[in-house]
Design an enzyme around this catalytic site. Structure first.
Site, PDB file in Angstrom:
ATOM      1  N   ARG A 103       0.807  -1.223   0.000  1.00  0.00           N
ATOM      2  CA  ARG A 103       0.000   0.000   0.000  1.00  0.00           C
ATOM      3  C   ARG A 103       0.834   1.265   0.000  1.00  0.00           C
ATOM      4  NH1 ARG A 103      -2.846  -1.105   5.464  1.00  0.00           N
ATOM      5  NH2 ARG A 103      -0.721  -1.803   5.799  1.00  0.00           N
TER       6      ARG A 103
ATOM      7  N   GLN B 288      -0.871  22.936  19.733  1.00  0.00           N
ATOM      8  CA  GLN B 288      -1.157  23.643  18.490  1.00  0.00           C
ATOM      9  C   GLN B 288      -0.263  23.075  17.396  1.00  0.00           C
ATOM     10  OE1 GLN B 288      -1.700  27.950  19.028  1.00  0.00           O
ATOM     11  NE2 GLN B 288      -0.274  28.254  17.349  1.00  0.00           N
TER      12      GLN B 288
ATOM     13  N   ASN C 235       1.141  24.169  13.527  1.00  0.00           N
ATOM     14  CA  ASN C 235       1.252  25.290  12.608  1.00  0.00           C
ATOM     15  C   ASN C 235       1.824  24.830  11.278  1.00  0.00           C
ATOM     16  OD1 ASN C 235       0.452  27.083  14.706  1.00  0.00           O
ATOM     17  ND2 ASN C 235       2.541  27.092  15.461  1.00  0.00           N
TER      18      ASN C 235
ATOM     19  N   ARG D  64      12.805  32.671   7.727  1.00  0.00           N
ATOM     20  CA  ARG D  64      11.770  32.926   8.732  1.00  0.00           C
ATOM     21  C   ARG D  64      12.423  32.770  10.095  1.00  0.00           C
ATOM     22  NH1 ARG D  64       6.207  32.637   7.067  1.00  0.00           N
ATOM     23  NH2 ARG D  64       6.064  32.206   4.851  1.00  0.00           N
TER      24      ARG D  64
ATOM     25  N   HIS E 148      12.888  33.144  16.093  1.00  0.00           N
ATOM     26  CA  HIS E 148      11.799  33.415  17.030  1.00  0.00           C
ATOM     27  C   HIS E 148      11.906  32.584  18.311  1.00  0.00           C
ATOM     28  CE1 HIS E 148       9.445  33.925  13.038  1.00  0.00           C
ATOM     29  NE2 HIS E 148       9.963  35.078  13.390  1.00  0.00           N
TER      30      HIS E 148
ATOM     31  N   LYS F 239       9.100  22.864  20.218  1.00  0.00           N
ATOM     32  CA  LYS F 239       8.573  22.678  18.868  1.00  0.00           C
ATOM     33  C   LYS F 239       9.061  21.339  18.325  1.00  0.00           C
ATOM     34  CE  LYS F 239       8.714  27.568  17.535  1.00  0.00           C
ATOM     35  NZ  LYS F 239       9.317  28.542  16.606  1.00  0.00           N
TER      36      LYS F 239
ATOM     37  N   HIS G 138      14.494  29.917  17.095  1.00  0.00           N
ATOM     38  CA  HIS G 138      14.294  28.996  15.969  1.00  0.00           C
ATOM     39  C   HIS G 138      14.124  29.787  14.680  1.00  0.00           C
ATOM     40  CE1 HIS G 138      11.444  26.640  13.365  1.00  0.00           C
ATOM     41  NE2 HIS G 138      12.473  25.816  13.468  1.00  0.00           N
TER      42      HIS G 138
ATOM     43  N   LYS H 184       9.981  42.459  10.295  1.00  0.00           N
ATOM     44  CA  LYS H 184      10.140  42.108  11.708  1.00  0.00           C
ATOM     45  C   LYS H 184      11.350  41.207  11.902  1.00  0.00           C
ATOM     46  CE  LYS H 184       7.350  39.120  13.611  1.00  0.00           C
ATOM     47  NZ  LYS H 184       6.172  38.465  14.195  1.00  0.00           N
ATOM     48  N   ASP H 185      11.478  40.157  11.080  1.00  0.00           N
ATOM     49  CA  ASP H 185      12.597  39.226  11.235  1.00  0.00           C
ATOM     50  C   ASP H 185      13.932  39.881  10.890  1.00  0.00           C
ATOM     51  OD1 ASP H 185      10.849  37.298  12.105  1.00  0.00           O
ATOM     52  OD2 ASP H 185      10.881  36.134  10.256  1.00  0.00           O
TER      53      ASP H 185
END
Length: 182
Positions: free
Chosen positions: A23, A46, A48, A59, A62, A72, A119, A167-168
């Site tokens: 399969r 959560q 994301n 990115r 953070h 994470k 991160h 922002k980054d």
């Protein structure tokens, strides 16, 4: 799952163990029992998704400040990224050290990022999708970051930066004289 220690305290690179038959393939991407055996947090609240169109996009870097720190579990499900983490925990033996990991749809690797780490990632190809679980909901007032190009970190990004948010691009440089965040 196969857990590989990294050079950073408490961060883990995880290989999936695929089981295949006529399969196709099956693999667990998270198992509370196996994570707990490695002292990893398992209370994910959560999930994301991040989609980036152009290779070279950055990115991050953070993190969330206490009491909203988060672990994470990051996976690239389409394309490939260089995922970079920085230990921001002032009491850690790997404080301000960083390491990068190639995560791709092809290698199916995951990165466990502990609380207290910054991160970031750079896309290595066009049209990528990253999925990640977090142990705390996003809390805008707790958001923090450090600049991806901070000379103190001297991160060797593999591609020229093609796209980055204002922002980054403008997170502060690390100030060693300031009160530590973690």
């Amino acid at each position: 799952m196969i857990f590989h220690e990294t050079t950073l305290k408490d961060a883990w690179l995880i290989d999936l163990q695929p089981f295949g038959d006529a399969r196709g393939m099956f693999a667990r991407t998270m198992c509370a029992k196996e994570f707990a055996a490695h002292s990893l947090l398992t209370g994910f609240v959560q999930q994301n998704m991040s989609v980036s169109a152009e290779a070279g996009t950055i990115r991050g870097m953070h993190f969330q400040r206490p009491p909203y720190t988060e672990a994470k579990l990051v996976r690239c499900v389409r394309g490939a990224i260089l995922d970079v983490i920085v230990d921001m925990r002032s009491g850690s033996p790997t404080y301000l050290k960083h390491e990068g990991f190639e995560l791709s749809a092809e290698n199916r690797r995951q990165l466990y990022v502990p609380p207290g780490f910054a991160h970031s990632f750079q896309t290595l190809v066009d049209d990528i999708e990253v999925s990640y679980l977090v142990t705390a909901p996003y809390t805008p007032e707790a958001e923090g970051g450090v600049r991806y190009s901070d000379p103190l970190l001297n991160i060797a990004w593999p591609l020229p930066v093609s796209t980055i948010s204002d922002k980054d691009a403008n997170w502060p440089l690390i100030d060693l004289a300031a009160e530590p965040v973690f």
